[in-house]
Scaffold this motif. Sequence first.
Motif, mmCIF file in Angstrom:
data_model
loop_
_atom_site.group_PDB
_atom_site.id
_atom_site.type_symbol
_atom_site.label_atom_id
_atom_site.label_comp_id
_atom_site.label_asym_id
_atom_site.label_seq_id
_atom_site.Cartn_x
_atom_site.Cartn_y
_atom_site.Cartn_z
ATOM 1 N N GLY A 116 -1.198 -2.573 12.886
ATOM 2 C CA GLY A 116 -2.472 -2.043 12.426
ATOM 3 C C GLY A 116 -2.559 -1.796 10.946
ATOM 4 O O GLY A 116 -3.503 -1.153 10.474
ATOM 5 N N ALA A 117 -1.587 -2.300 10.170
ATOM 6 C CA ALA A 117 -1.630 -2.126 8.715
ATOM 7 C C ALA A 117 -2.876 -2.802 8.162
ATOM 8 O O ALA A 117 -3.254 -3.894 8.606
ATOM 9 N N PRO A 118 -3.545 -2.182 7.183
ATOM 10 C CA PRO A 118 -4.754 -2.794 6.605
ATOM 11 C C PRO A 118 -4.415 -4.106 5.909
ATOM 12 O O PRO A 118 -3.295 -4.305 5.428
ATOM 13 N N ILE A 119 -5.405 -4.987 5.838
ATOM 14 C CA ILE A 119 -5.181 -6.344 5.322
ATOM 15 C C ILE A 119 -5.722 -6.497 3.910
ATOM 16 O O ILE A 119 -6.836 -6.088 3.602
ATOM 17 N N ILE A 120 -4.890 -7.099 3.055
ATOM 18 C CA ILE A 120 -5.333 -7.600 1.755
ATOM 19 C C ILE A 120 -5.229 -9.122 1.779
ATOM 20 O O ILE A 120 -4.176 -9.675 2.100
ATOM 21 N N LEU A 121 -6.319 -9.769 1.491
ATOM 22 C CA LEU A 121 -6.327 -11.230 1.369
ATOM 23 C C LEU A 121 -6.183 -11.578 -0.098
ATOM 24 O O LEU A 121 -6.927 -11.077 -0.939
ATOM 25 N N GLY A 122 -5.203 -12.397 -0.422
ATOM 26 C CA GLY A 122 -4.994 -12.824 -1.799
ATOM 27 C C GLY A 122 -5.323 -14.296 -1.965
ATOM 28 O O GLY A 122 -4.979 -15.117 -1.109
ATOM 29 N N LYS B 104 -9.700 -5.584 4.300
ATOM 30 C CA LYS B 104 -10.219 -4.406 3.610
ATOM 31 C C LYS B 104 -10.421 -4.708 2.134
ATOM 32 O O LYS B 104 -11.358 -4.221 1.506
ATOM 33 N N LYS B 105 -9.524 -5.536 1.573
ATOM 34 C CA LYS B 105 -9.610 -5.890 0.155
ATOM 35 C C LYS B 105 -9.350 -7.387 -0.020
ATOM 36 O O LYS B 105 -8.549 -7.977 0.705
ATOM 37 N N LEU B 106 -10.012 -7.963 -1.011
ATOM 38 C CA LEU B 106 -9.757 -9.342 -1.428
ATOM 39 C C LEU B 106 -9.319 -9.302 -2.882
ATOM 40 O O LEU B 106 -10.014 -8.735 -3.730
ATOM 41 N N LEU B 107 -8.165 -9.891 -3.160
ATOM 42 C CA LEU B 107 -7.646 -9.934 -4.524
ATOM 43 C C LEU B 107 -7.670 -11.374 -5.020
ATOM 44 O O LEU B 107 -6.966 -12.232 -4.497
ATOM 45 N N LEU B 108 -8.492 -11.635 -6.040
ATOM 46 C CA LEU B 108 -8.615 -12.961 -6.628
ATOM 47 C C LEU B 108 -7.785 -13.033 -7.898
ATOM 48 O O LEU B 108 -7.842 -12.131 -8.733
ATOM 49 N N SER B 109 -7.030 -14.110 -8.061
ATOM 50 C CA SER B 109 -6.104 -14.227 -9.175
ATOM 51 C C SER B 109 -6.468 -15.387 -10.090
ATOM 52 O O SER B 109 -6.724 -16.507 -9.626
ATOM 53 N N ALA B 110 -6.490 -15.109 -11.400
ATOM 54 C CA ALA B 110 -6.749 -16.150 -12.410
ATOM 55 C C ALA B 110 -5.696 -16.020 -13.502
ATOM 56 O O ALA B 110 -5.832 -15.209 -14.415
ATOM 57 N N THR B 111 -4.660 -16.802 -13.407
ATOM 58 C CA THR B 111 -3.605 -16.774 -14.420
ATOM 59 C C THR B 111 -4.061 -17.457 -15.699
ATOM 60 O O THR B 111 -3.646 -17.103 -16.799
ATOM 61 N N THR B 112 -4.952 -18.449 -15.562
ATOM 62 C CA THR B 112 -5.472 -19.179 -16.719
ATOM 63 C C THR B 112 -7.003 -19.052 -16.756
ATOM 64 O O THR B 112 -7.621 -18.545 -15.813
ATOM 65 N N THR C 110 1.966 -4.969 -2.959
ATOM 66 C CA THR C 110 1.073 -4.228 -2.063
ATOM 67 C C THR C 110 1.726 -4.004 -0.703
ATOM 68 O O THR C 110 1.490 -2.971 -0.060
ATOM 69 N N MET C 111 2.559 -4.931 -0.265
ATOM 70 C CA MET C 111 3.248 -4.770 1.015
ATOM 71 C C MET C 111 4.201 -3.573 0.981
ATOM 72 O O MET C 111 4.379 -2.877 1.984
ATOM 73 N N MET C 112 4.787 -3.331 -0.184
ATOM 74 C CA MET C 112 5.667 -2.168 -0.318
ATOM 75 C C MET C 112 4.887 -0.861 -0.197
ATOM 76 O O MET C 112 5.475 0.204 -0.021
ATOM 77 N N HIS C 113 3.556 -0.948 -0.291
ATOM 78 C CA HIS C 113 2.698 0.227 -0.118
ATOM 79 C C HIS C 113 2.015 0.219 1.253
ATOM 80 O O HIS C 113 1.056 0.959 1.475
ATOM 81 N N GLY C 114 2.501 -0.634 2.156
ATOM 82 C CA GLY C 114 2.020 -0.591 3.523
ATOM 83 C C GLY C 114 0.891 -1.525 3.885
ATOM 84 O O GLY C 114 0.285 -1.394 4.946
ATOM 85 N N TRP C 115 0.602 -2.513 3.040
ATOM 86 C CA TRP C 115 -0.496 -3.438 3.304
ATOM 87 C C TRP C 115 0.012 -4.734 3.925
ATOM 88 O O TRP C 115 1.021 -5.289 3.497
ATOM 89 N N GLN C 116 -0.707 -5.215 4.901
ATOM 90 C CA GLN C 116 -0.470 -6.554 5.432
ATOM 91 C C GLN C 116 -1.159 -7.552 4.523
ATOM 92 O O GLN C 116 -2.295 -7.333 4.101
#
Length: 291
Positions: free
Chosen positions: A173-179, A227-235, A198-204
């Motif tokens: 039941g850990a909350p989900i972060i989609l990356g 619960k959260k969506l994390l979008l990444s832009a390195t460039t 984020t997984m070290m803080h209990g997030w799936q």
Amino acid sequence: MKTNQQQGLLVKDVSEMTGLSRQVIRKWEDRYGIICPKRHENGYRLYTFEDVSTLMKICGLREKGHTLKESLHLVRSQHIPEAVPKEPLSEYVLELLEKGSNYDEAGLILLLKQAHHRHGLENFLSNTIQPLMLEIGKLWENGEWDESQETITSLVIRDFLVQIRRNFELEDGAPIILGSCLPNETHEIPLHIILLQTMMHGWQTIAAGPSPKLSSIEYLVQRLKPKKLLLSATTTIPFEQDPCLFEKLEEIAARNPYTEFFIGGHGVFSHEVFLAPKRIRIAYSMEDVLN
């Protein structure tokens, strides 16, 4: 509108003097209160040269290796070190670079396992993986590594981090972060590092992979309802390829209000496309996402 030391500086002046985008200046001002510009009668913010000095101090501390949180604390306490010595590369990083230069995949995997077991995940990411990726980037930019050395080493590191994520045990039941990387963004290792943190803080966590289509990102949001969506832009490539990308992401966020949208990465901070974010939050640190 003319600007001078008596009247004040406009945000565009401060941006030119510090190299910071207007968005970052206003975010630091509003969120952290590190500078407090006055308002002209027409509503414009008016900054002082002291504000510019404060921002430059923060930039200097960050370039020397301090986090934004540490830099803010040092500036507020007026304890600005004359020099912050750069941490020497660890023995593992040096050996990993040697293995990478020789295309030694087996050697890379063995060293990664040893460093992970010795340091634990948190220190492994901060003391081995992050400095290793910075050094690989420098070698590539300087022409000391060819494309095959960079590609092979990065793929080994990526696969190793993915394996750790897959074997990470979490409570039911850990909350989900989609990356997800943005479209046309292929650098996914920074995303995997953040997801592990984020997984070290209990997030799936679930990763969408490099350079997905916008339709694929929205499909996953609707299907998984994270619960959260994390979008990444390195460039900055995603924004250069599609100047309307941020507006399109805002539209996706509006259609999916049950998910909090975050976006971060060097490509975000160096590209002035965020004139007025409405639904997407810009993440300058892990704390911004977790809190």
